[in-house]
Enzyme design. Structure first.
Site, mmCIF file in Angstrom:
data_model
loop_
_atom_site.group_PDB
_atom_site.id
_atom_site.type_symbol
_atom_site.label_atom_id
_atom_site.label_comp_id
_atom_site.label_asym_id
_atom_site.label_seq_id
_atom_site.Cartn_x
_atom_site.Cartn_y
_atom_site.Cartn_z
ATOM 1 N N LYS A 191 -13.079 0.190 4.034
ATOM 2 C CA LYS A 191 -12.677 1.191 5.032
ATOM 3 C C LYS A 191 -13.900 2.042 5.379
ATOM 4 C CE LYS A 191 -9.810 4.834 4.135
ATOM 5 N NZ LYS A 191 -10.688 5.999 4.432
ATOM 6 N N GLU A 232 -15.069 5.509 7.681
ATOM 7 C CA GLU A 232 -14.670 6.690 8.457
ATOM 8 C C GLU A 232 -15.525 6.817 9.707
ATOM 9 O OE1 GLU A 232 -14.596 10.345 6.271
ATOM 10 O OE2 GLU A 232 -13.364 9.483 4.675
ATOM 11 N N GLU A 284 -5.669 10.185 10.559
ATOM 12 C CA GLU A 284 -5.433 11.290 9.619
ATOM 13 C C GLU A 284 -5.338 12.638 10.328
ATOM 14 O OE1 GLU A 284 -7.817 11.405 6.045
ATOM 15 O OE2 GLU A 284 -7.065 13.404 5.523
ATOM 16 N N ASP A 287 -12.242 7.245 -1.333
ATOM 17 C CA ASP A 287 -13.266 8.103 -1.928
ATOM 18 C C ASP A 287 -12.702 9.499 -2.207
ATOM 19 O OD1 ASP A 287 -13.143 9.012 0.657
ATOM 20 O OD2 ASP A 287 -15.280 8.854 1.065
ATOM 21 N N SER A 288 -11.410 9.702 -1.879
ATOM 22 C CA SER A 288 -10.717 10.923 -2.332
ATOM 23 C C SER A 288 -10.771 11.011 -3.850
ATOM 24 C CB SER A 288 -9.257 10.912 -1.855
ATOM 25 O OG SER A 288 -8.634 9.692 -2.183
ATOM 26 N N ASP A 295 -13.082 2.170 -0.017
ATOM 27 C CA ASP A 295 -13.824 3.028 0.914
ATOM 28 C C ASP A 295 -15.320 2.805 0.784
ATOM 29 O OD1 ASP A 295 -12.500 4.685 2.705
ATOM 30 O OD2 ASP A 295 -11.970 6.156 1.178
HETATM 31 O O1 KIV Z 1 -10.055 8.564 0.585
HETATM 32 C C1 KIV Z 1 -8.837 8.498 0.856
HETATM 33 O O2 KIV Z 1 -7.960 8.602 -0.005
HETATM 34 C C2 KIV Z 1 -8.463 8.294 2.253
HETATM 35 C C3 KIV Z 1 -7.024 8.471 2.616
HETATM 36 C C4 KIV Z 1 -6.728 9.911 2.714
HETATM 37 C C5 KIV Z 1 -6.675 7.738 3.844
HETATM 38 O O3 KIV Z 1 -9.302 8.044 3.058
#
Ligand code: KIV
Length: 275
Positions: free
Chosen positions: A113, A115, A182, A44-45, A83
């Protein structure tokens, strides 16, 4: 090379490093797969590096679906993790499962994924037991960075370091098959990696983790709003790209581009009959 599955990553632990990279579109996914990346993360970056938001909290399910579909079209032989965006799993187990299933079904991603540490273990357990492979993410969690003092290294005090160790253990026990660490000190990441039975993937967590992940735009030097200390830029694409576009602007203004080799010709007899 056949596509990896979850047990392959367990087998790689301690034997070979796992290379993860984010990607958000078709072209980036083709490059990542061609270069030999083991796992693509549609992180989600993308909210920050592709969509220009100040934070990842604005990313929606629709954003993730749109970008993950493009990635899947470009990387058919690579394991893809997507994510779960902010707000899609905190509202309860049923929502979390519904959203995870929706993401996987709509995109063809191989895993999700999530968090968070101890506070998300019930969700991880529920998803894993429902057959969804889950990657966990502890330490600096960008979706809740505001609570952590911003985008800062975590785990510097005894209490914080202990909490991160507990988080990593808890998410692994709950069924995560891989844990992203991270922005934590290298010795802490090493300690966690030695203890966990599932592979750890570090970003800003030093060299001792079972694998590494970088954000595509950071690696290529495409995002220069800020560069965290842990990033290694393998190219300066923003600079290169800006120079290339400047050359284009100059050449169009000067009438140099397009040159004859970029233009289509026409037979004289056809042209003469036009008038
Ligand atoms: O969203 C993302 O790119 C991430 C990475 C920094 C691990 O969670």
């Amino acid at each position: 090379m056949p596509k990896y599955t979850v047990p392959d990553f367990a087998a790689m632990q301690g034997k070979q490093k796992i290379v993860m990279l984010t990607a958000y579109d078709y072209a980036g996914a083709v490059m990542a797969e061609t270069a030999g990346v083991d796992v693509i993360l549609v992180g989600d970056s993308l909210g920050m590096v592709v969509l220009g938001y100040e934070s990842t909290v604005f990313v929606t399910m629709q954003d993730m679906i749109h970008h993950t579909r493009a990635v899947k079209r470009g990387a058919k032989e690579t394991f893809v993790v997507v994510d779960l965006p902010f707000g899609t799993f905190q509202t309860g187990l049923t929502d979390a499962l519904r959203n995870a299933v929706h993401l996987i079904r709509e995109t063809g991603a191989d895993a999700v994924k999530i968090e968070g540490g101890e506070e998300v273990t019930e969700i991880i357990r529920h998803l894993s037991r429902s057959g969804i492979p889950v990657v966990a993410h502890v330490g600096l969690t960008p979706q809740t960075a505001v609570n952590l003092g911003g985008f800062k290294v975590q785990g510097k005090t005894v209490q914080d370091a202990q909490q991160i160790m507990q988080d990593a253990q808890a998410v692994a026990d709950a069924g995560a098959f891989m844990v992203v660490l991270e922005a934590i000190p290298a010795p802490l990441a090493q300690r966690i990696t030695e203890r966990l039975k599932v592979p750890t993937i570090g970003i800003g967590a030093g060299p001792h983790t079972d694998g590494q992940v970088l954000v595509y735009h950071d690696l290529l030097g495409l995002f220069d709003r800020f560069t965290p200390k842990f990033v290694k830029q393998y190219a300066q694409m923003a600079k290169l790209g800006t120079e290339a576009i400047q050359n284009y602007v100059t050449e169009v203004k000067a009438g140099v581009f397009p040159a004859p080799e970029h233009s289509f010709s026409m037979k004289e007899e056809v042209l003469s009959r036009l008038y």
